[in-house]
Design a protein around this motif. Structure first.
Motif, mmCIF file in Angstrom:
data_model
loop_
_atom_site.group_PDB
_atom_site.id
_atom_site.type_symbol
_atom_site.label_atom_id
_atom_site.label_comp_id
_atom_site.label_asym_id
_atom_site.label_seq_id
_atom_site.Cartn_x
_atom_site.Cartn_y
_atom_site.Cartn_z
ATOM 1 N N CYS A 247 0.916 -1.113 -0.080
ATOM 2 C CA CYS A 247 -0.006 0.072 -0.032
ATOM 3 C C CYS A 247 0.800 1.278 -0.014
ATOM 4 O O CYS A 247 1.631 1.474 0.971
ATOM 5 C CB CYS A 247 -0.970 -0.028 1.273
ATOM 6 S SG CYS A 247 -1.746 1.607 1.339
ATOM 7 N N ASN A 248 0.845 1.962 -1.162
ATOM 8 C CA ASN A 248 1.862 3.002 -1.395
ATOM 9 C C ASN A 248 2.087 4.052 -0.374
ATOM 10 O O ASN A 248 3.075 4.841 -0.203
ATOM 11 C CB ASN A 248 2.106 3.407 -2.835
ATOM 12 C CG ASN A 248 0.646 3.887 -3.197
ATOM 13 O OD1 ASN A 248 -0.013 4.469 -2.301
ATOM 14 N ND2 ASN A 248 0.810 4.084 -4.620
ATOM 15 N N PHE A 249 1.111 4.321 0.209
ATOM 16 C CA PHE A 249 1.029 5.641 1.139
ATOM 17 C C PHE A 249 1.261 5.042 2.634
ATOM 18 O O PHE A 249 1.349 5.591 3.553
ATOM 19 C CB PHE A 249 -0.232 6.461 1.035
ATOM 20 C CG PHE A 249 -1.340 5.644 1.792
ATOM 21 C CD1 PHE A 249 -1.988 5.718 2.965
ATOM 22 C CD2 PHE A 249 -2.307 5.266 0.571
ATOM 23 C CE1 PHE A 249 -3.135 5.074 3.186
ATOM 24 C CE2 PHE A 249 -3.566 4.644 1.034
ATOM 25 C CZ PHE A 249 -3.811 4.543 2.328
ATOM 26 N N ALA A 250 1.489 3.648 2.892
ATOM 27 C CA ALA A 250 1.691 3.108 4.324
ATOM 28 C C ALA A 250 2.967 2.195 4.381
ATOM 29 O O ALA A 250 3.587 2.647 5.663
ATOM 30 C CB ALA A 250 0.428 2.084 4.589
ATOM 31 N N GLU A 251 3.496 1.631 3.310
ATOM 32 C CA GLU A 251 4.610 1.076 3.565
ATOM 33 C C GLU A 251 5.827 2.041 3.659
ATOM 34 O O GLU A 251 5.958 3.019 3.049
ATOM 35 C CB GLU A 251 4.837 0.283 2.092
ATOM 36 C CG GLU A 251 5.860 -0.858 2.264
ATOM 37 C CD GLU A 251 6.072 -1.488 0.980
ATOM 38 O OE1 GLU A 251 5.166 -1.766 0.125
ATOM 39 O OE2 GLU A 251 7.059 -1.882 0.595
ATOM 40 N N GLY A 252 6.584 1.565 4.429
ATOM 41 C CA GLY A 252 7.883 2.359 5.062
ATOM 42 C C GLY A 252 7.430 3.460 5.882
ATOM 43 O O GLY A 252 8.532 4.453 6.216
ATOM 44 N N VAL A 253 6.289 3.633 6.297
ATOM 45 C CA VAL A 253 5.830 4.925 7.140
ATOM 46 C C VAL A 253 5.801 4.227 8.617
ATOM 47 O O VAL A 253 5.308 3.249 8.712
ATOM 48 C CB VAL A 253 4.475 5.471 6.856
ATOM 49 C CG1 VAL A 253 4.018 6.227 7.804
ATOM 50 C CG2 VAL A 253 4.224 5.849 5.301
ATOM 51 N N GLU A 254 6.488 5.043 9.477
ATOM 52 C CA GLU A 254 6.576 4.802 10.817
ATOM 53 C C GLU A 254 5.244 4.473 11.697
ATOM 54 O O GLU A 254 4.900 3.547 12.238
ATOM 55 C CB GLU A 254 7.514 5.552 11.784
ATOM 56 C CG GLU A 254 7.794 4.945 13.253
ATOM 57 C CD GLU A 254 8.612 5.667 14.147
ATOM 58 O OE1 GLU A 254 9.214 6.863 13.511
ATOM 59 O OE2 GLU A 254 9.156 5.671 14.873
ATOM 60 N N TYR A 255 4.243 5.480 11.521
ATOM 61 C CA TYR A 255 3.137 5.480 12.098
ATOM 62 C C TYR A 255 2.223 5.205 11.177
ATOM 63 O O TYR A 255 1.457 5.950 10.726
ATOM 64 C CB TYR A 255 2.822 6.849 12.772
ATOM 65 C CG TYR A 255 3.783 7.082 13.864
ATOM 66 C CD1 TYR A 255 3.776 6.321 15.081
ATOM 67 C CD2 TYR A 255 4.767 8.097 14.039
ATOM 68 C CE1 TYR A 255 4.685 6.451 16.148
ATOM 69 C CE2 TYR A 255 5.806 8.039 14.713
ATOM 70 C CZ TYR A 255 5.723 7.177 16.055
ATOM 71 O OH TYR A 255 6.732 7.498 16.927
ATOM 72 N N ASN A 256 2.259 3.663 10.604
ATOM 73 C CA ASN A 256 1.112 3.268 9.724
ATOM 74 C C ASN A 256 0.250 2.217 10.322
ATOM 75 O O ASN A 256 -0.355 1.585 9.690
ATOM 76 C CB ASN A 256 2.025 2.573 8.571
ATOM 77 C CG ASN A 256 2.613 1.555 8.765
ATOM 78 O OD1 ASN A 256 2.602 1.117 9.938
ATOM 79 N ND2 ASN A 256 3.484 1.046 7.945
ATOM 80 N N HIS A 257 0.380 2.322 11.574
ATOM 81 C CA HIS A 257 -0.760 1.223 12.244
ATOM 82 C C HIS A 257 -2.194 1.536 11.864
ATOM 83 O O HIS A 257 -2.992 0.586 11.646
ATOM 84 C CB HIS A 257 -0.412 1.426 13.809
ATOM 85 C CG HIS A 257 -1.352 0.273 14.638
ATOM 86 N ND1 HIS A 257 -0.786 -1.074 14.530
ATOM 87 C CD2 HIS A 257 -2.243 0.407 15.286
ATOM 88 C CE1 HIS A 257 -1.756 -1.683 15.397
ATOM 89 N NE2 HIS A 257 -2.674 -0.877 15.534
ATOM 90 N N HIS A 258 -2.770 2.913 12.276
ATOM 91 C CA HIS A 258 -4.125 3.409 11.948
ATOM 92 C C HIS A 258 -3.789 4.331 11.348
ATOM 93 O O HIS A 258 -3.353 5.450 11.689
ATOM 94 C CB HIS A 258 -5.000 3.335 13.237
ATOM 95 C CG HIS A 258 -6.287 3.645 12.999
ATOM 96 N ND1 HIS A 258 -6.649 4.957 12.665
ATOM 97 C CD2 HIS A 258 -7.358 2.743 13.070
ATOM 98 C CE1 HIS A 258 -8.192 4.709 12.562
ATOM 99 N NE2 HIS A 258 -8.415 3.638 12.632
#
Ligand SMILES: Cc1ncc(C[n+]2csc(CCOP(=O)(O)OP(=O)(O)O)c2C)c(N)n1
Length: 285
Positions: A247-258
């Motif tokens: 998911c391109n806007f979530a992968e690699g993002v530290e706070y991608n839990h919710h």
């Protein structure tokens, strides 16, 4: 009865379809637990596509295999899997989080056909999965219980109390997958609470342990089949995963839990997964 995906590339197609449905489902609501849903998709594809025994026309069939999604916030990924297997119509996926509806944010066995255990309070799924596995054995059923734990969830002492119990009672019909994405709700696992070498820990607790690429559904299927041959101990399968994978806007993002997201972000993610799905279908020939 189950969908039988015989080849690795068919399982890959199933996984990308599931990822797409999960994103659409979350997109209807406008926010949700994207990170931990994305990281467990390939495991669900392997289990529901090639490993588990179930009957969507009889979700309570006593000899079915059970799945306990102990990281209950990944419910949306499980719902996509269940709809693909025929437990309820695909249109129902647009009802995620609708008050009084059948798809709550976290898994609820009393509300969703095919959900085998209510979860959300982390750590408890280990205990309930043990109960299901022990109950199956006491009833003389050859059913297996599959448990999905988060690596942040493994901070819970209840997980390790269960690990001792499962080994003591030689619950070889219990297979725990640990989604080792190295992130949890409020950051990276090693900063919040460093859980160290998870494989060594489960091994020290007497479990049989395997480590696999958690985004390779064929490898996950093979690991589950190997676990089925073990009659002496429970098995832990450590899944090397990426939180938010695909998911391109979530992968690699530290706070991608919710996450909340814009329509444009979701449209872009969906378009990318559609392209991956087309490539996976082409690879199937
Ligand atoms: C007992 C308990 N404590 C805290 C929470 C709040 N909580 C929800 S998800 C989460 C982090 C889970 O991280 P992890 O298990 O690694 O899941 P994943 O990253 O795979 O989504 C926390 C702390 C909870 N649901 N239950």
């Amino acid at each position: 009865m189950h969908i039988t995906m015989t080849t690795d590339s068919q399982l890959q197609v199933m996984a990308e379809e599931m990822r797409l449905k999960t994103l659409r489902e979350l997109g209807c609501f406008g926010s949700g637990h994207i990170g931990g849903a994305m990281s467990i998709i390939e495991t669900l594809a392997a289990l529901y596509g090639a490993v588990m025994r179930y009957d969507p026309d009889n979700p309570g069939w006593d000899r079915r295999d059970r799945l306990v999604m102990s990281k209950g916030h990944a419910g949306p990924a499980l719902y996509a899997a269940l709809s693909m297997c025929g437990f309820f119509p695909e249109e129902t996926l647009s009802e995620l989080n609708v008050p009084g509806g059948s798809l709550p944010s976290h898994c609820d066995m009393n509300r969703t056909p095919g959900v085998d255990m209510t979860t959300g309070s982390l750590g408890q799924g280990m205990s309930t999965a043990i109960g299901l596995a022990l109950g199956s054995r006491m009833n003389g059923w050859d059913s297996k219980t599959y448990l999905i734990l988060g690596d942040g969830e493994c901070d819970e002492g209840q997980v390790w109390e269960g690990a001792i119990f499962a080994r003591h009672y030689k619950l070889s019909n219990l297979v725990a997958f640990i989604d080792r994405n190295m992130q949890q709700l409020d950051g990276y696992v090693d900063k919040v609470m460093d859980t160290g070498d998870m494989a060594a820990k489960f091994s020290a607790f007497g479990w049989s342990v395997q480590t696999v690429d958690g985004h390779d559904p064929g490898a996950i299927r093979d690991a589950a089949q190997k676990a089925a041959e073990n009659s002496q101990s429970p098995t832990a399968i450590i899944l090397k995963t990426v939180k938010g994978y695909g998911c391109n806007f979530a992968e690699g993002v530290e706070y991608n839990h919710h996450m909340s997201f814009t329509k444009e972000q979701m449209d872009s993610a969906v378009a990318e997964v559609r392209a991956r799905l087309s490539a996976a279908r082409a690879a199937c020939g």
